[in-house]
Design a protein around this motif. Sequence first.
Motif, PDB file in Angstrom:
ATOM      1  N   ALA A 183     -19.022 -21.239  -8.492  1.00  0.00           N
ATOM      2  CA  ALA A 183     -19.646 -20.227  -7.338  1.00  0.00           C
ATOM      3  C   ALA A 183     -18.166 -19.693  -6.826  1.00  0.00           C
ATOM      4  O   ALA A 183     -17.491 -20.094  -6.223  1.00  0.00           O
ATOM      5  CB  ALA A 183     -20.187 -21.063  -6.255  1.00  0.00           C
ATOM      6  N   ILE A 184     -18.227 -18.415  -7.084  1.00  0.00           N
ATOM      7  CA  ILE A 184     -17.085 -17.423  -6.423  1.00  0.00           C
ATOM      8  C   ILE A 184     -17.704 -16.479  -5.593  1.00  0.00           C
ATOM      9  O   ILE A 184     -19.107 -16.375  -5.723  1.00  0.00           O
ATOM     10  CB  ILE A 184     -16.080 -16.693  -7.591  1.00  0.00           C
ATOM     11  N   ARG A 185     -17.021 -15.626  -5.052  1.00  0.00           N
ATOM     12  CA  ARG A 185     -17.435 -14.487  -4.320  1.00  0.00           C
ATOM     13  C   ARG A 185     -17.212 -13.261  -5.116  1.00  0.00           C
ATOM     14  O   ARG A 185     -15.930 -12.838  -5.695  1.00  0.00           O
ATOM     15  CB  ARG A 185     -16.794 -14.433  -2.902  1.00  0.00           C
ATOM     16  N   ALA A 186     -18.236 -12.176  -5.023  1.00  0.00           N
ATOM     17  CA  ALA A 186     -17.946 -10.893  -6.007  1.00  0.00           C
ATOM     18  C   ALA A 186     -18.339 -10.005  -5.097  1.00  0.00           C
ATOM     19  O   ALA A 186     -19.580  -9.716  -4.438  1.00  0.00           O
ATOM     20  CB  ALA A 186     -18.600 -10.945  -7.206  1.00  0.00           C
ATOM     21  N   GLY A 187     -17.636  -8.676  -4.662  1.00  0.00           N
ATOM     22  CA  GLY A 187     -17.890  -7.667  -3.685  1.00  0.00           C
ATOM     23  C   GLY A 187     -16.767  -7.262  -3.103  1.00  0.00           C
ATOM     24  O   GLY A 187     -15.395  -7.239  -3.575  1.00  0.00           O
ATOM     25  N   HIS A 188     -17.094  -6.351  -2.086  1.00  0.00           N
ATOM     26  CA  HIS A 188     -16.018  -5.945  -1.281  1.00  0.00           C
ATOM     27  C   HIS A 188     -15.476  -6.850   0.061  1.00  0.00           C
ATOM     28  O   HIS A 188     -14.509  -6.454   0.693  1.00  0.00           O
ATOM     29  CB  HIS A 188     -16.318  -4.470  -0.498  1.00  0.00           C
ATOM     30  N   HIS A 189     -16.172  -8.045  -0.048  1.00  0.00           N
ATOM     31  CA  HIS A 189     -15.452  -8.977   1.015  1.00  0.00           C
ATOM     32  C   HIS A 189     -15.605  -8.683   2.512  1.00  0.00           C
ATOM     33  O   HIS A 189     -14.629  -8.995   3.118  1.00  0.00           O
ATOM     34  CB  HIS A 189     -14.248  -9.632   0.632  1.00  0.00           C
ATOM     35  N   CYS A 190     -16.267  -7.629   2.954  1.00  0.00           N
ATOM     36  CA  CYS A 190     -16.307  -7.090   4.080  1.00  0.00           C
ATOM     37  C   CYS A 190     -14.849  -6.323   4.373  1.00  0.00           C
ATOM     38  O   CYS A 190     -14.731  -6.492   5.769  1.00  0.00           O
ATOM     39  CB  CYS A 190     -17.031  -8.060   5.281  1.00  0.00           C
ATOM     40  N   ALA A 191     -14.593  -5.784   3.564  1.00  0.00           N
ATOM     41  CA  ALA A 191     -13.225  -4.990   3.545  1.00  0.00           C
ATOM     42  C   ALA A 191     -13.041  -3.927   2.768  1.00  0.00           C
ATOM     43  O   ALA A 191     -12.255  -3.591   1.657  1.00  0.00           O
ATOM     44  CB  ALA A 191     -12.035  -5.912   3.158  1.00  0.00           C
ATOM     45  N   GLN A 192     -13.838  -3.034   2.854  1.00  0.00           N
ATOM     46  CA  GLN A 192     -14.160  -2.006   2.009  1.00  0.00           C
ATOM     47  C   GLN A 192     -12.812  -0.986   2.189  1.00  0.00           C
ATOM     48  O   GLN A 192     -12.527  -0.426   1.171  1.00  0.00           O
ATOM     49  CB  GLN A 192     -15.232  -1.136   2.581  1.00  0.00           C
ATOM     50  N   PRO A 193     -12.378  -0.834   3.454  1.00  0.00           N
ATOM     51  CA  PRO A 193     -11.028  -0.016   3.339  1.00  0.00           C
ATOM     52  C   PRO A 193      -9.934  -0.462   2.505  1.00  0.00           C
ATOM     53  O   PRO A 193      -9.208   0.099   1.691  1.00  0.00           O
ATOM     54  CB  PRO A 193     -10.530   0.014   4.901  1.00  0.00           C
ATOM     55  N   LEU A 194      -9.759  -1.803   2.511  1.00  0.00           N
ATOM     56  CA  LEU A 194      -9.003  -2.397   1.535  1.00  0.00           C
ATOM     57  C   LEU A 194      -9.166  -2.199  -0.046  1.00  0.00           C
ATOM     58  O   LEU A 194      -8.550  -2.202  -0.590  1.00  0.00           O
ATOM     59  CB  LEU A 194      -8.626  -4.116   1.851  1.00  0.00           C
ATOM     60  N   MET A 195     -10.495  -2.159  -0.490  1.00  0.00           N
ATOM     61  CA  MET A 195     -10.874  -1.965  -1.714  1.00  0.00           C
ATOM     62  C   MET A 195     -10.637  -0.658  -2.128  1.00  0.00           C
ATOM     63  O   MET A 195     -10.119  -0.311  -3.119  1.00  0.00           O
ATOM     64  CB  MET A 195     -12.462  -2.277  -1.821  1.00  0.00           C
ATOM     65  N   GLU A 196     -10.594   0.369  -1.121  1.00  0.00           N
ATOM     66  CA  GLU A 196     -10.387   1.737  -1.688  1.00  0.00           C
ATOM     67  C   GLU A 196      -8.924   1.862  -1.861  1.00  0.00           C
ATOM     68  O   GLU A 196      -8.321   2.394  -2.394  1.00  0.00           O
ATOM     69  CB  GLU A 196     -10.691   2.779  -0.183  1.00  0.00           C
ATOM     70  N   HIS A 197      -8.131   0.864  -0.959  1.00  0.00           N
ATOM     71  CA  HIS A 197      -6.668   0.910  -0.978  1.00  0.00           C
ATOM     72  C   HIS A 197      -6.352   0.416  -2.577  1.00  0.00           C
ATOM     73  O   HIS A 197      -5.341   0.819  -3.152  1.00  0.00           O
ATOM     74  CB  HIS A 197      -6.071   0.098   0.078  1.00  0.00           C
ATOM     75  N   LEU A 198      -6.949  -0.805  -2.872  1.00  0.00           N
ATOM     76  CA  LEU A 198      -6.758  -1.367  -4.397  1.00  0.00           C
ATOM     77  C   LEU A 198      -7.051  -0.341  -5.365  1.00  0.00           C
ATOM     78  O   LEU A 198      -6.920  -0.958  -6.547  1.00  0.00           O
ATOM     79  CB  LEU A 198      -7.472  -2.754  -4.094  1.00  0.00           C
ATOM     80  N   GLY A 199      -8.145   0.518  -5.097  1.00  0.00           N
ATOM     81  CA  GLY A 199      -8.760   1.435  -6.164  1.00  0.00           C
ATOM     82  C   GLY A 199      -9.691   0.670  -7.050  1.00  0.00           C
ATOM     83  O   GLY A 199     -10.009   1.109  -8.111  1.00  0.00           O
ATOM     84  N   VAL A 200     -10.599  -0.165  -6.285  1.00  0.00           N
ATOM     85  CA  VAL A 200     -11.565  -0.934  -7.087  1.00  0.00           C
ATOM     86  C   VAL A 200     -12.673  -0.849  -6.099  1.00  0.00           C
ATOM     87  O   VAL A 200     -12.778  -0.886  -4.891  1.00  0.00           O
ATOM     88  CB  VAL A 200     -11.313  -2.337  -7.510  1.00  0.00           C
ATOM     89  N   PRO A 201     -13.949  -0.831  -6.593  1.00  0.00           N
ATOM     90  CA  PRO A 201     -15.205  -1.064  -5.604  1.00  0.00           C
ATOM     91  C   PRO A 201     -15.315  -2.451  -5.121  1.00  0.00           C
ATOM     92  O   PRO A 201     -16.090  -2.748  -4.265  1.00  0.00           O
ATOM     93  CB  PRO A 201     -16.374  -0.627  -6.778  1.00  0.00           C
ATOM     94  N   ALA A 202     -14.858  -3.361  -5.981  1.00  0.00           N
ATOM     95  CA  ALA A 202     -15.043  -4.728  -5.516  1.00  0.00           C
ATOM     96  C   ALA A 202     -14.012  -5.678  -6.360  1.00  0.00           C
ATOM     97  O   ALA A 202     -13.457  -5.132  -7.300  1.00  0.00           O
ATOM     98  CB  ALA A 202     -16.459  -5.293  -5.951  1.00  0.00           C
TER      99      ALA A 202
END
Length: 399
Positions: free
Chosen positions: A350-369
């Motif tokens: 069991a892992i977590r997959a997604g934006h982890h309630c941190a969408q601005p950080l995902m944008e900074h990293l250049g990935v959707p999730a």
Amino acid sequence: MTSETSELVLKDQFPGLAGNWHYLDTAATSQKPQVVIDATVAAMGEKYATVHRGVYARSADMTLAFEAARRRVAAFMNAQEDEIVFTRGATESINLVAQSWAATNLKAGDRILLSTLEHHSNIVPWQLLRNGVEIDVCPLTPEGTIDLEAAERMLTPAHKLVAFAHVSNVLGSVLHVEHAARLAHAVGAKLLIDGCQAAPRLALDVQAFDCDFYAFSAHKLYGPTGIGVLWARKALLDQMPPWQGGGSMIDKVTFAETTYAPAPQRFEAGTPNIVEAVGMAAAMDWLSDIGLDRAEKHERDLAGLLRAELRKRNDVTLFGPDDSLGIVSFALEGVHPHDLGTILDEEGVAIRAGHHCAQPLMEHLGVPATARASFGLYSDEQDIEALLKGIERTRRIFG
């Protein structure tokens, strides 16, 4: 796979981990040790009664247990008992500060400094103020920590609040809270710390931190859901108006006027989370008996081991610093994190997959999730081995 990870064999204390299941989603919520379950069941069963109201013996006993939980939290944070407000979780704690302290003290033209890596719970409450307060965003270092040198350049006397995460829920990077406090206070700003990921892994000392507000949730530190903590300096709490009305938070009520109880009671309207408070105190006892220093080392070691194994692959991108604290986020080339998570579930991982309630950080990293593996005191090298096996199977499926 060899390592020097610390020896903690705790899985048998967690009934939620029975069977061949590898739980690597502790950053979302932790599994509960049996001692916490037992304390919660007893508080809900043979010991249960309301608090602060009944004159009968069991109510008095439960009131003592409830307030003992407040004292336990204060000791856990090196704080005063009357500085501890029980909330439904860190999200409510931050909203409380926004709707009480910030709504009262901030005005149009004032500024709040956040960082790129904040959880939505430390972004949206400030946006909901709608009183003309402006939000600035501190960038990250290349390693993925909050750039405090940039923060120092950005801060001005117009900034009235700095609100940062102690540990990133995506990157596992750790904030130097004392440094952040010096910077905030140098311009007259208050410092709020989101401590959700720090509380289960780092010793908390709000006196040493010198922050003004500190928030965390019990369910991330092996306690129940539905309860959290807001710590604030007593002088601030005494000046803050209540943000919800109802029973328990009053001194005297008439139709002409209502007066309010002193802090922290004025912020705890209604029947409180009695059972959950007792469970949280039990979790803190359990965690303190093990030792926060051991927790930190154990989870750093496991995160370091996983990062080292993933770095051997040429199809994995790692995010965050090498010394991340118990949290490893990564991307597998050509595979969406949701697909990876689904295949890993078939492997009992069991892992977590997604934006982890941190969408601005995902944008900074250049990935959707991202895919995120996060460790707890019950985690071990077998969990990492199962994860790596599942990643290899995913690679074969996707080519």
